[in-house]
Write an enzyme that holds these catalytic residues in place. Structure first.
Site, PDB file in Angstrom:
ATOM      1  N   GLU A 132      -1.693 -24.092  -8.055  1.00 49.75           N
ATOM      2  CA  GLU A 132      -0.241 -24.232  -7.957  1.00 49.75           C
ATOM      3  C   GLU A 132       0.331 -24.167  -6.541  1.00 49.75           C
ATOM      4  OE1 GLU A 132       1.271 -22.376 -12.157  1.00 49.75           O
ATOM      5  OE2 GLU A 132       0.441 -21.003 -10.695  1.00 49.75           O
ATOM      6  N   ARG A 174       9.222 -15.537 -12.649  1.00 50.82           N
ATOM      7  CA  ARG A 174       8.380 -16.038 -11.558  1.00 50.82           C
ATOM      8  C   ARG A 174       9.256 -16.609 -10.440  1.00 50.82           C
ATOM      9  NH1 ARG A 174       2.802 -16.811  -9.803  1.00 50.82           N
ATOM     10  NH2 ARG A 174       2.284 -15.986 -11.827  1.00 50.82           N
TER      11      ARG A 174
END
Length: 504
Positions: free
Chosen positions: A450, A45
């Site tokens: 997020e 990620r």
């Protein structure tokens, strides 16, 4: 307990005299502890967020997971995305100072384009870019240019206190990198009194997921929110649930619940058209609004339709399912389309530091965040506010340190300093950017969990801007995150030393 992986970066960057990046190589090494845990996916990620909001024509990104004599680290809000994006923001900040330009101007020149300069290092084309309009709006509403001039004047007249200002953008991909996790199920039951029970596969943890899913079902059935009850997640009802993570809770479970509710509405529409329409009204013309069912000129209370449908043996429950489309990912090549869409945002922070003590205060923060067509603006603003303060703590006070034996010493509130109410900027302005998701997400909304954690990058780089004012912005301060008082003092000392050496 596991903490977020901390990262160490080394990089080389080539750029022109306007700060436009020609090429960059970066090595990111994470502290993983004695076992891998989620270290691999976290690094993946991070690799996919190194670009943040910037087009990089030539780029090499290497990620290394370091095994150390400490407890294993794990995932936390952002799952490696913040660590990846932080590196390119640090690089942009260095480049801007090196060419003697305002950091905002350099950042603008490197942003992704609309129809060109729009392919990510991992091969996905950015199709929904709104970062230019968003930054334009924030720059105007935050009075960035006027405040920059005022801060320059303040710094010229103050030896001890120095102010800093920074505007940083966010582009955050939404979806699980593991494609098969992008699925969800839901159950919707209508009882004979017109009340509705919903069960879905997401976990409510204070973020408002149940509220949003209930809103979706209420909207689909044309009934009041007070009729809906959401029960706790239970894998005996919804099996094989994905984690409530990757900011996908509302996207996945909202769509699954909508699918279940839509099946019920279509079933009830067919019944109502036959029961009340006398063959003159098609099922597609039946409307559910304001706790009523409208069949041509006939308006019937919702609960009456439900009671009669039950007697007519119409199924009053349904299951729903959703799988995010368009996703594919080649893990061996780290290429593909890992994200369904991107969330965007930007923030401006103004800070003041004491160059004698290293103390720092955030004086004002302006955040503008893209949540698409918000399902619930109150919840979304709350998520942005919370993420900003949480990320600010990560980058300024929440220092982890271990003794030589590998024992974590910052293990309690007495030593691990999270932000308090007193750390909240006294002038804190959070707004949602008006936008509709280009992709067919739930009611064209966007994820909120997020992405806003990256907004307080602006706090860190405002601190760095203030430190750099000590040397009249001629030296790139070697400031590490978190920018604790100790780190600020070290950076101030380094800038003073470099400035003095340059004079000689």
């Amino acid at each position: 307990t596991g903490k977020r992986h901390d990262f160490h970066y080394t990089y080389e960057v080539g750029y022109d005299d306007k700060g436009v990046i020609d090429g960059v190589t970066v090595d990111m090494t994470s502290r993983c502890g004695f076992s891998a845990d989620l270290s691999g996916p976290v690094m993946t990620r991070a690799l996919c967020h190194f670009d943040n909001a910037y087009w990089l024509s030539d780029v090499t990104i290497d990620g290394f997971c370091g095994k150390t004599n400490t407890q294993s680290n794990t995932a936390f809000r952002g799952f490696g995305g913040p660590q990846g994006a932080f590196a390119i923001e640090y690089i942009m900040d260095n480049v801007a100072r090196s060419v003697g330009e305002d950091s905002l101007d350099v950042r603008r020149r490197n942003l992704y384009g609309k129809t060109e300069r729009n392919q990510t290092p991992y091969g996905q084309v950015v199709e929904d870019n709104v970062i230019h309009e968003l930054i334009d709006e924030l720059e105007a509403t935050s009075e960035y240019r006027a405040r920059r001039a005022a801060i320059n004047e303040f710094n010229a007249n103050n030896e001890v206190l120095k102010k800093g200002l920074a505007l940083t953008p966010v582009k955050f991909g939404i979806a699980f990198n593991v494609t098969h996790f992008n699925q969800a199920g839901a159950l919707v039951h209508i009882y004979t009194d017109g009340s509705v029970l919903v069960n879905h596969g997401g976990t409510e943890m204070g973020q408002g997921l149940n509220t949003k899913v209930a809103q979706v079902v209420a909207h689909e059935l044309g009934i009041g929110f007070n009729r809906i009850r959401v029960t706790a997640t239970d894998t005996s009802k919804i099996a094989n649930t994905s984690a409530t993570a990757a900011s996908t809770g509302s996207d996945l479970n909202g769509k699954a619940a909508q699918d279940a509710a839509r099946q019920l509405r279509e079933r009830l529409s067919a019944f109502a058209a036959e029961r009340y329409g006398a063959g003159q009204v098609a099922a597609s013309e039946v409307r559910f609004v304001h706790d009523r069912v409208v069949v041509g000129d006939v308006i019937v209370p919702f609960e009456e339709v439900i009671a009669k449908a039950y007697v007519a043996r119409v199924q009053l429950w349904s299951d729903g399912f959703y799988a995010t489309p368009k996703l594919y990912w080649d893990q061996s090549k780290l290429q593909g389309r890992p994200f369904y869409y991107y969330s965007y945002g930007a923030a401006v922070s103004e800070v003041v530091i004491d160059t004698l003590t290293g103390e720092m205060r955030v004086l004002r923060a302006d955040a503008l965040h893209d949540v698409g067509a918000s399902l619930n603006p109150a919840l979304d603003v709350g998520q942005v506010e919370g993420a900003f303060i949480q990320g600010m703590g990560w980058l300024t006070t929440e220092e982890l340190w271990w003794n030589t034996g590998g024992k974590l010493m910052t293990h309690a509130p007495s030593t691990y300093k999270i932000p308090t109410v007193n750390d909240t900027p006294p002038d804190f302005r959070v707004r949602l950017f008006k936008n509709r998701n280009a992709e067919d997400s739930i009611h064209r909304s966007k994820a909120t969990g997020e992405p806003p954690l990256l907004l307080p990058f602006s706090v860190f780089f405002a601190v760095r801007d203030a430190v750099s004012a000590v040397g009249n912005h001629k030296v790139n301060p070697p400031l590490n995150a978190p920018a604790t008082s100790e780190e600020i003092l070290k950076a101030v000392g380094a800038v003073r030393a470099a400035t003095a050496a340059a004079r000689q």
